[in-house]
Design a protein around this motif. Structure first.
Motif, short mmCIF file in Angstrom:
data_model
loop_
_atom_site.label_atom_id
_atom_site.label_comp_id
_atom_site.label_asym_id
_atom_site.label_seq_id
_atom_site.Cartn_x
_atom_site.Cartn_y
_atom_site.Cartn_z
N CYS A 33 0.82 -1.21 0.00
CA CYS A 33 0.00 0.00 0.00
C CYS A 33 0.86 1.26 0.00
O CYS A 33 1.86 1.34 0.71
N ILE A 34 0.44 2.23 -0.78
CA ILE A 34 1.21 3.46 -0.91
C ILE A 34 1.23 4.26 0.38
O ILE A 34 2.11 5.10 0.58
N TYR A 35 0.29 4.01 1.29
CA TYR A 35 0.19 4.79 2.53
C TYR A 35 0.75 4.08 3.76
O TYR A 35 0.72 4.63 4.85
N CYS A 36 1.24 2.85 3.61
CA CYS A 36 1.59 2.05 4.79
C CYS A 36 2.65 2.73 5.65
O CYS A 36 3.72 3.10 5.17
N GLU A 37 2.36 2.87 6.94
CA GLU A 37 3.29 3.54 7.86
C GLU A 37 4.49 2.66 8.19
O GLU A 37 5.48 3.16 8.73
N CYS A 38 4.42 1.38 7.88
CA CYS A 38 5.54 0.47 8.16
C CYS A 38 6.56 0.44 7.02
O CYS A 38 7.57 -0.23 7.13
N GLY A 39 6.27 1.14 5.93
CA GLY A 39 7.21 1.17 4.82
C GLY A 39 6.84 0.21 3.71
O GLY A 39 5.80 -0.45 3.73
N GLN A 40 7.72 0.13 2.74
CA GLN A 40 7.47 -0.68 1.54
C GLN A 40 7.46 -2.17 1.88
O GLN A 40 8.24 -2.65 2.70
N THR A 41 6.55 -2.90 1.25
CA THR A 41 6.51 -4.36 1.41
C THR A 41 7.75 -4.96 0.76
O THR A 41 8.04 -4.71 -0.41
N THR A 42 8.49 -5.76 1.54
CA THR A 42 9.70 -6.39 1.02
C THR A 42 9.47 -7.84 0.60
O THR A 42 10.27 -8.41 -0.13
N ASN A 43 8.36 -8.44 1.07
CA ASN A 43 7.99 -9.79 0.64
C ASN A 43 6.53 -9.77 0.23
O ASN A 43 5.64 -10.01 1.04
N LEU A 44 6.29 -9.43 -1.04
CA LEU A 44 4.93 -9.37 -1.58
C LEU A 44 4.52 -10.79 -1.95
O LEU A 44 5.05 -11.38 -2.89
N THR A 45 3.57 -11.35 -1.21
CA THR A 45 3.26 -12.76 -1.38
C THR A 45 1.80 -13.06 -1.07
O THR A 45 1.17 -12.38 -0.25
N CYS A 46 1.28 -14.08 -1.71
CA CYS A 46 -0.04 -14.63 -1.40
C CYS A 46 0.07 -16.04 -0.82
O CYS A 46 -0.93 -16.74 -0.68
N GLU A 47 1.29 -16.43 -0.47
CA GLU A 47 1.51 -17.79 0.06
C GLU A 47 1.19 -17.84 1.55
O GLU A 47 1.85 -17.20 2.36
N ARG A 48 0.20 -18.63 1.92
CA ARG A 48 -0.14 -18.85 3.33
C ARG A 48 0.67 -20.03 3.86
O ARG A 48 0.68 -21.10 3.27
N ARG A 49 1.35 -19.80 4.97
CA ARG A 49 2.12 -20.87 5.62
C ARG A 49 2.41 -20.46 7.05
O ARG A 49 2.04 -19.38 7.50
N GLU A 50 3.10 -21.33 7.77
CA GLU A 50 3.44 -21.06 9.17
C GLU A 50 4.75 -20.24 9.20
O GLU A 50 5.83 -20.79 9.31
#
Length: 310
Positions: A33-50
């Motif tokens: 998200c362009i507004y995220c206060e945590c910064g840029q996503t470094t692992n853009l993923t749709c993989e669900r896992r533990e």
């Protein structure tokens, strides 16, 4: 016990005094998200896992909650998307079975609510706060920048399906980015989506700290109020964080450590985490508290957002 997956408790603008649970590594998310206060996503993923050990998260919660702390919520949040973790349902079940006095909240970007397994995992939560920033595909792509294959239509369909099944409260969050999703056309689409979802509350939010993209600016208070009024009777602006209750000593210790670090020299949140050993999500929450108290201020530089003593 040293906590690796818990942070806070911290004052939340929405949830009062909240103990956070972070289930994924920093900035692991299905959106950038362009507004995220945590910064840029470094692992853009749709993989669900533990992503982190479920049993370790449960052990930390058991250790912390055994002291009966005064909390308004135990909240799945942090610096990524919590429903990416396949053990979230097991952890919620543990909390409701072992510590039923605590209300459980889940903050989600709604990306995976189309998945019946994800919806089932959240059924025992007391409150779910799903996000819906856009209904049209082009605005969704510009604001949320999702993993390939995710669409605005899927996100809306997932929230609608979840709302039909979930017995707890739903507070729908809409984040306003001026010039993107505040047009009359997009707001009317959002209003129709709200009618289809039927949430208990609609919370209209806007930038409170520097976002991922430097050009993103907050909507004015007047604009937020106008949008909330347009969206319907149960819509309202998210207010300021509570300041009336004293923070636990460990939180105040972290706040003072961060303030002492910034007083020596301006730092980015990543700098602070590296220097203090605090987790990124905890650093972000403490910085929000310091900003609310007027003790620090953010400054945008070439290397990112730096915080300096006010």
């Amino acid at each position: 016990m040293a906590y690796r997956y818990l942070f806070g408790p911290v004052p939340s603008r929405r949830l009062g005094i909240s103990l956070g649970i972070d289930l994924v590594p920093h900035k692991t998310c299905a959106f950038d998200c362009i507004y995220c206060e945590c910064g840029q996503t470094t692992n853009l993923t749709c993989e669900r896992r533990e992503y982190v050990p479920t049993d370790r998260v449960i052990a930390e919660l058991d250790d912390y909650l055994a002291t009966a702390p005064d909390l308004d919520y135990v909240t799945f949040a942090g610096s990524g998307e919590p429903t990416l973790h396949t053990g979230i349902g097991e952890i919620i079940s543990f909390l409701k079975d072992r510590y039923p006095r605590y209300r459980v909240a889940v903050l989600t970007n709604s990306a995976f609510l189309t998945d019946p397994e994800v919806r089932a995992a959240l059924m025992q939560a007391d409150l779910v706060v799903p996000s819906l920033d856009a209904v049209s595909e082009e605005v969704f792509e510009r604001i949320n920048r999702p993993c390939p294959g995710l669409t605005a239509g899927q996100v809306l369909a997932g929230v609608v399906a979840f709302a039909r099944e979930f017995p707890g409260e739903i507070w729908l969050e809409i984040f306003i980015v001026p010039g993107e999703n505040d047009t009359e056309e997009e707001l009317l689409r959002l209003k129709d989506a709200i009618a289809a979802i039927g949430p208990d509350r609609v919370q209209v939010n806007t930038l409170d700290r520097p976002g991922t993209e430097i050009w993103v600016r907050p909507a004015t208070p007047g604009a937020v109020e106008r949008i909330a009024s347009m969206l319907g009777g149960n819509a309202g602006a998210i207010g300021a964080a509570p300041e009336s209750r004293a923070m636990p000593p460990e939180v105040e210790d972290a706040v003072e450590i961060i303030l002492a670090t910034i007083r020596r020299r301006p730092c980015t949140p990543d700098d602070i985490a590296a220097l203090t050993g605090l987790r990124p999500a905890e650093v972000a929450k403490c910085l929000r508290l310091l900003e609310a108290r007027g003790r620090v201020e953010p400054v945008r530089e070439n290397r990112g957002v730096f915080y300096r003593a006010a």
